[in-house]
Design an enzyme around this catalytic site. Structure first.
Site, PDB file in Angstrom:
ATOM      1  N   CYS A 246       0.817  -1.212   0.000  1.00 31.78           N
ATOM      2  CA  CYS A 246       0.000   0.000   0.000  1.00 31.78           C
ATOM      3  C   CYS A 246       0.849   1.260   0.000  1.00 31.78           C
ATOM      4  CB  CYS A 246      -0.910  -0.017   1.221  1.00 31.78           C
ATOM      5  SG  CYS A 246      -1.743   1.532   1.547  1.00 31.78           S
TER       6      CYS A 246
ATOM      7  N   CYS B  94      14.287  21.999  26.871  1.00 28.89           N
ATOM      8  CA  CYS B  94      13.210  21.369  26.112  1.00 28.89           C
ATOM      9  C   CYS B  94      13.799  20.195  25.334  1.00 28.89           C
ATOM     10  CB  CYS B  94      12.580  22.384  25.165  1.00 28.89           C
ATOM     11  SG  CYS B  94      11.120  21.784  24.301  1.00 28.89           S
TER      12      CYS B  94
END
Length: 385
Positions: free
Chosen positions: A65, A358
């Site tokens: 696919c 972060c």
């Protein structure tokens, strides 16, 4: 993605791919016949090829696919564009109906345009292998037939050599209990699929998720790749001798996301990563080297969707570098021994430091406080007493 079997996976939506009028079809065929369509640039999402693809490298794969390959690879750091289409056969201008029914010798395939400054062909090969079953010669997962075969189409001798080495390494890894049968053949003409199929995972996310979850692809690839990495034995880490493993070890050990983040300065999605909302007590170590980096004692809710800390656990293991890649100056954070890209530090954090480290979850491995001794990090137990 066989049309006849579509109802079992997508209901009527897959069969409902819009058919263009005979007049439009004829016009398109005339256009193709006069060469006004450049392979790899026909889709509307491409925009102007010269603007988007100047300097891009190209890889072409078949793996069942094409929706599933496009959806898995296109969002990755360094990928510029992925086009779903047909290749590997002799018939000109094939349609979806012809290919999916097995009426042609083509396979559903993708053309991947990537930034050679951020990725090399081996990186893209690795992304491909991790989304297919290379031992299946009869199709891929629920899609059966040669039109859903797995095949690598190389564009030059360098790609051929790299693909063959990659296939041999996969065979030798012992990961699969059957022979690797994925073919490696010269690339031919590529025909982009109808616009309906481009970016299908974005256009019809619910239908795509139903198909993907029912295809068996995720279960297979997670069993062969992801679960193996998440359950790595603690003995594979040596807290007393932190080091960066060889490239071969890294490719074998890390998941695709971990490799992209740590080795290619990638960024994982906000709010869709392992530790952004982890509230357990423990420490975070470098997923590559095992060196201790941060503690849950210094973790806070930043609202950004990534794990954030006010300070490092072991300051000596944190390396700061100037980062100007996004046309702004930022401070990149890397690990000392593993040289892993971890994230960035900003000066908008809470007291007592005013800093916000972060980080990417994919660059970290969390060790809960109850496992610190058995994992070799007993010296940090006192933090949680």
């Amino acid at each position: 993605m066989n049309v006849d079997g579509a109802s079992s996976r997508l209901g009527s939506d897959r069969k409902a791919a819009p058919r263009v009028s005979l007049f439009l079809t004829a016009a398109l065929l005339v256009c193709w016949g006069f060469g006004c369509v450049v392979p790899g640039a026909e889709s509307k999402k491409m925009g102007k090829k010269s603007d988007r693809l100047e300097g891009a490298a190209l890889a072409t794969f078949a793996g069942g696919c094409f929706w599933c390959i496009e959806a898995a690879i296109e969002p990755r750091e360094g990928i510029i564009e992925v086009i779903s289409g047909y290749t590997g056969g002799v018939e000109e201008n094939p349609t979806y109906e012809q290919v999916s029914s097995g009426a042609t010798s083509h396979a559903e395939a993708v053309q991947i345009y990537y930034d050679p400054k951020k990725l090399d062909y081996d990186d893209v090969l690795d992304m491909y292998w991790r989304r297919i079953d290379p031992t299946d010669a009869g199709g891929q997962f629920v899609d059966r037939g040669p039109q859903y075969r797995a095949e690598i189409f190389y564009h030059d001798e360098e790609q051929r050599i790299a693909a063959e080495k990659s296939r041999a390494a996969l065979e030798a890894s012992g990961r699969f209990d059957r022979p690797i049968v994925t073919k490696i053949t010269p690339a031919g003409k590529f025909y982009p699929a109808e616009e309906y199929h481009q970016d299908y995972y974005k256009k019809s996310p619910e239908n795509y998720k139903r198909y993907e979850s029912g295809s068996g692809r995720n279960e297979f690839t997670e069993r062969k790749w992801e679960e193996e990495k998440s359950s790595a034995s603690p003995t594979s880490w040596d807290p007393g001798n932190f080091r960066k493993p060889s490239p071969e070890e890294l490719r074998a050990r890390l998941t695709t996301a971990q490799y992209e983040v740590t080795q290619h300065e990638g960024t994982e999605p906000a709010f869709k990563n392992a530790y952004w909302d982890n509230h357990r007590e423990g420490i975070y170590v470098d997923v590559v080297s095992g060196e201790p980096l941060f503690s849950s004692k210094d973790k806070f809710e930043s609202g950004t969707g990534w794990p954030s800390f006010t300070r490092p656990l072991v300051k000596e293991n944190i390396v700061e570098k100037v980062d100007r890649r996004l046309f702004v100056t930022r401070t990149e954070i890397r690990s000392k021994y593993g040289d892993s890209h971890l994230g960035h530090v900003f000066d908008d954090g809470p007291p007592p430091t005013g800093l916000r480290y972060c980080m990417n979850s994919a660059a970290l491995r969390f060790i809960p406080k109850e496992d610190l001794a058995t994992e070799g990090y007993a010296e940090f137990i006192k933090l949680f007493e």
